[in-house]
Enzyme design. Sequence first.
Site, PDB file in Angstrom:
ATOM      1  N   ALA A 279       0.846  -1.197   0.000  1.00  0.00           N
ATOM      2  CA  ALA A 279       0.000   0.000   0.000  1.00  0.00           C
ATOM      3  C   ALA A 279       0.875   1.239   0.000  1.00  0.00           C
ATOM      4  CB  ALA A 279      -0.920   0.016   1.218  1.00  0.00           C
ATOM      5  N   ASP A 280       0.425   2.253  -0.710  1.00  0.00           N
ATOM      6  CA  ASP A 280       1.068   3.564  -0.652  1.00  0.00           C
ATOM      7  C   ASP A 280       0.322   4.509   0.277  1.00  0.00           C
ATOM      8  OD1 ASP A 280       3.360   4.064  -2.935  1.00  0.00           O
ATOM      9  OD2 ASP A 280       2.032   2.390  -3.390  1.00  0.00           O
ATOM     10  N   ARG A 281      -0.961   4.269   0.444  1.00  0.00           N
ATOM     11  CA  ARG A 281      -1.744   5.019   1.434  1.00  0.00           C
ATOM     12  C   ARG A 281      -3.015   4.231   1.747  1.00  0.00           C
ATOM     13  NH1 ARG A 281      -2.815  11.410   1.790  1.00  0.00           N
ATOM     14  NH2 ARG A 281      -0.900  11.356   0.547  1.00  0.00           N
ATOM     15  N   ALA A 289      -4.837   2.772  -1.511  1.00  0.00           N
ATOM     16  CA  ALA A 289      -4.178   3.155  -2.761  1.00  0.00           C
ATOM     17  C   ALA A 289      -2.908   2.333  -2.907  1.00  0.00           C
ATOM     18  CB  ALA A 289      -3.843   4.642  -2.755  1.00  0.00           C
TER      19      ALA A 289
END
Length: 403
Positions: A279-281, A289
């Site tokens: 995950a990036d966010r 995201a």
Amino acid sequence: MSLQAIQFQRGDKSQVSVRVLDQLLLPYVSRYIPIQTVDDGFAVIRSMQVRGAPAIAIVGVLSVLVECQLLCNEDFVAVQAFYDLSSYAAFGRTMRMRLAHLLGSRPTAVNLSHALRDVERLLDSATSLSQFRDRMYDYACELLDMDVANNVRMGDNGARFLLDALIAEGFDGSFAVLTICNTGSLATAGYGTALGAIRSLWQHAEAGLTAPKKQKASACAPRMTHVFPLETRPYNQGSRLTAYELLHDAIPATLITDSSVAYRIQTSPVPIKAAFVGADRIARNGDTANKIGTLQLALVCRHFGIRFFVVAPRSTVDGTTAAGTDIPVEERCPDEFRVVTGAAAGATGDPTTASVAIAPRDMPVWNPAFDVTPHAYIDAIVTETRVFTKDAAGNFDLDELFT
């Protein structure tokens, strides 16, 4: 020898050095880029020579540290006209502008934002450049060491959770897993997030252990025996980086195209029981995201009844973002889609890179770097503290991560 995306020589806090592995050249060439300024950090992050949310945050912090180190050197001060070192307050004003510039390198990955917020707090609490430099050194060391330790904990948490679930449902024998993008040592300070969970599963399989009790497994105990990484167009992090890491660790794997995942699930000789993604966010409600193609993978897994796990540190969970619709999604240059770069096939001697156009130059292109998977399609979020599952209403409660 473990793979290192970031080389940080930290013996003397006044003479540190930082180099990052140029991941655009992998898997054929291993070349490290020296980082001496915030601009250097911005450049390697923006160009995706370094990538992965945890690694981006670490490189961002280290670029601030080495710039401060150079500012403490009088020879360097003479050529840095944009810094006013007449007072600490004047230095602080410029440093805040530098931090804002650095934050713009990759807007979707929240780890960098969290780390730079910590840097701002250090900036506020220090009273001199040298004191700020020393505190930055301590923070950078802690950030790297904690990242590796947390990754190992995440990996073990994810592996135990899946194996427990398979045992509870009476599954035995061999199984395979899916993953997308690259979430291993090349995306972190070491071991990895989603790929770390896969590493832990492989260690269980090699040792013949069941989870959570470390006892000898029976011949039919669940054990991961194969990994199917997706290529991950258009930057091919799966084919260039994850495949490289799996080969390095001698974990049995077969690379598949993004478009073949449904057919691979349908025809795999070894049942596919889970997908592990990074995950990036992560929004407060669990919407996630991650690399473009993750939502597509989640939908395919839901169709086939395959568990879908997000593996990420607490620092990736953004308490200020309520839902995925509030996450800014970065769009990349169209030519990153239109042109493929790799090693020249059939070249002799040292590999050379070559670029090949795969679409008409004037063809409009939509090239988002990420997509957002709604929490409805996520079975669990694995962190270094524990595994979060949904309640009876289908909602995640991540509030304890913000206390």
